[in-house]
Write an enzyme that holds these catalytic residues in place. Structure first.
Site, PDB file in Angstrom:
ATOM      1  N   ASP A  30      -9.738  -4.788  -4.658  1.00  0.00           N
ATOM      2  CA  ASP A  30      -9.311  -3.486  -3.794  1.00  0.00           C
ATOM      3  C   ASP A  30     -10.184  -2.166  -4.167  1.00  0.00           C
ATOM      4  O   ASP A  30      -9.876  -1.800  -4.990  1.00  0.00           O
ATOM      5  CB  ASP A  30      -8.041  -3.416  -4.347  1.00  0.00           C
ATOM      6  CG  ASP A  30      -7.145  -2.835  -2.938  1.00  0.00           C
ATOM      7  OD1 ASP A  30      -7.904  -1.616  -2.368  1.00  0.00           O
ATOM      8  OD2 ASP A  30      -5.970  -2.683  -3.095  1.00  0.00           O
ATOM      9  N   SER A  80       1.046  -1.129   0.131  1.00  0.00           N
ATOM     10  CA  SER A  80      -0.172  -0.052  -0.129  1.00  0.00           C
ATOM     11  C   SER A  80       0.771   1.139   0.146  1.00  0.00           C
ATOM     12  O   SER A  80       1.483   1.551  -0.715  1.00  0.00           O
ATOM     13  CB  SER A  80      -0.809  -0.124   1.225  1.00  0.00           C
ATOM     14  OG  SER A  80      -2.073   0.672   0.959  1.00  0.00           O
ATOM     15  N   HIS A 106      -7.818  -5.227  -0.344  1.00  0.00           N
ATOM     16  CA  HIS A 106      -6.758  -4.371  -0.299  1.00  0.00           C
ATOM     17  C   HIS A 106      -5.678  -5.218   0.264  1.00  0.00           C
ATOM     18  O   HIS A 106      -4.625  -5.125  -0.188  1.00  0.00           O
ATOM     19  CB  HIS A 106      -7.109  -3.199   0.703  1.00  0.00           C
ATOM     20  CG  HIS A 106      -5.862  -2.436   0.817  1.00  0.00           C
ATOM     21  ND1 HIS A 106      -5.186  -2.126  -0.667  1.00  0.00           N
ATOM     22  CD2 HIS A 106      -5.057  -1.559   1.686  1.00  0.00           C
ATOM     23  CE1 HIS A 106      -4.259  -1.288  -0.224  1.00  0.00           C
ATOM     24  NE2 HIS A 106      -4.035  -0.849   1.110  1.00  0.00           N
TER      25      HIS A 106
END
Length: 270
Positions: A214, A107, A244
């Site tokens: 996601d 991320s 995610h």
């Protein structure tokens, strides 16, 4: 789970905490780079799998995150965070001279890892980007256009199809559950621009893993960002239905199998 230990070092903007999962005779070293609002302790199972695969694993809590110093989730310049990550790599290299180094970022950590590869990629054996914030992150201009950043926490249900993951995240006192800081959002925007202009990864073996569903960092815009920086050796794995945090998904064993198989291939090609 693999045993771990912690140490601290003075980073660019304060005292940072690093966790190590040691291996006396590693085949490779992993630098784990965590995401926004979380901390490296959420990667215990990832580190455990990598240690069993032959790695020594290191990961820091970024400034303003976890057990490191700093105002919570305030990052004014991600170049400083990249510099802090490099200090961790230097420590790992001092502990294990001559052992190849792999960077794995998730991320926001994927964004940091991408920038890291542009600055320090010649020293890496491989790069893994998980759900990276890269390219166009649509939430960014939307939030920056607001006069006041809304205090809306991340919905734990967007992390994984495993409800236990969301429950643990919501209950974790080291996770930030408040609003974004404007300066942090501005730093995101600056870094995404720097990555877009920073050149490709060249011949660095790169694995991109992403959840098809996601909602936090949507697949499509990330693909554009990956295409802008990909080098000559990119492997991608898109997991149907995954959200995610693919390392915390119901098929996390499959994801980690893909990561370790990719690392084996990258090391064999050295």
């Amino acid at each position: 789970m693999a045993e771990s230990r912690e140490h601290t070092f003075t980073g660019v903007r304060g005292l940072n905490t690093v966790r190590e999962w040691p291996n006396d005779e590693p085949r490779y070293v992993v630098i784990l780079i965590h995401g926004y609002g979380e901390h490296i302790g959420r990667y215990e199972h990832v580190a455990d799998r990598l240690v069993r695969h032959g790695a020594a694993v290191y990961g820091l809590d970024h400034v303003g995150h976890g057990r490191s110093e700093g105002d919570r989730v305030l990052i004014e310049d991600f170049e400083d965070v990249v510099t802090d990550v490099h200090a961790v790599e230097e420590r790992a290299r001092a502990d294990h001279p001559g052992v190849p180094v792999v960077a794995i970022g998730h991320s926001m950590g994927g964004m940091i890892a991408a920038r890291y590869a542009q600055r320090y990629g010649t020293g890496l054996a491989a790069l893994v980007l998980s759900g990276p914030v890269i390219g166009e992150w649509e939430v960014l201009p939307a939030l920056l256009a607001l006069e006041e950043i809304p205090d809306i926490p991340i919905d734990p249900a967007t992390l994984s199809r495993d409800p236990a993951v969301g429950a643990a995240y919501a209950a974790d006192p080291l996770v930030w559950h408040g609003p974004f800081k404007r300066a942090t959002l501005e730093a995101f925007a600056t870094t995404l621009t720097a990555i877009a202009k920073g050149g490709t990864f060249g011949a660095l073996p790169t694995l991109w893993v992403h959840g098809e569903d996601d909602q936090l960092v949507p697949l499509g815009p990330s693909r554009g960002g990956i295409d802008a920086v990909r080098g000559t050796d990119l492997t991608e794995r898109i997991y149907p239905g995954a959200r995610h945090e693919v390392f915390n998904e119901v098929n996390k064993d499959e994801v980690l199998d893909d990561v370790t198989a990719f690392v084996d291939r990258a090391l064999a090609g050295r």
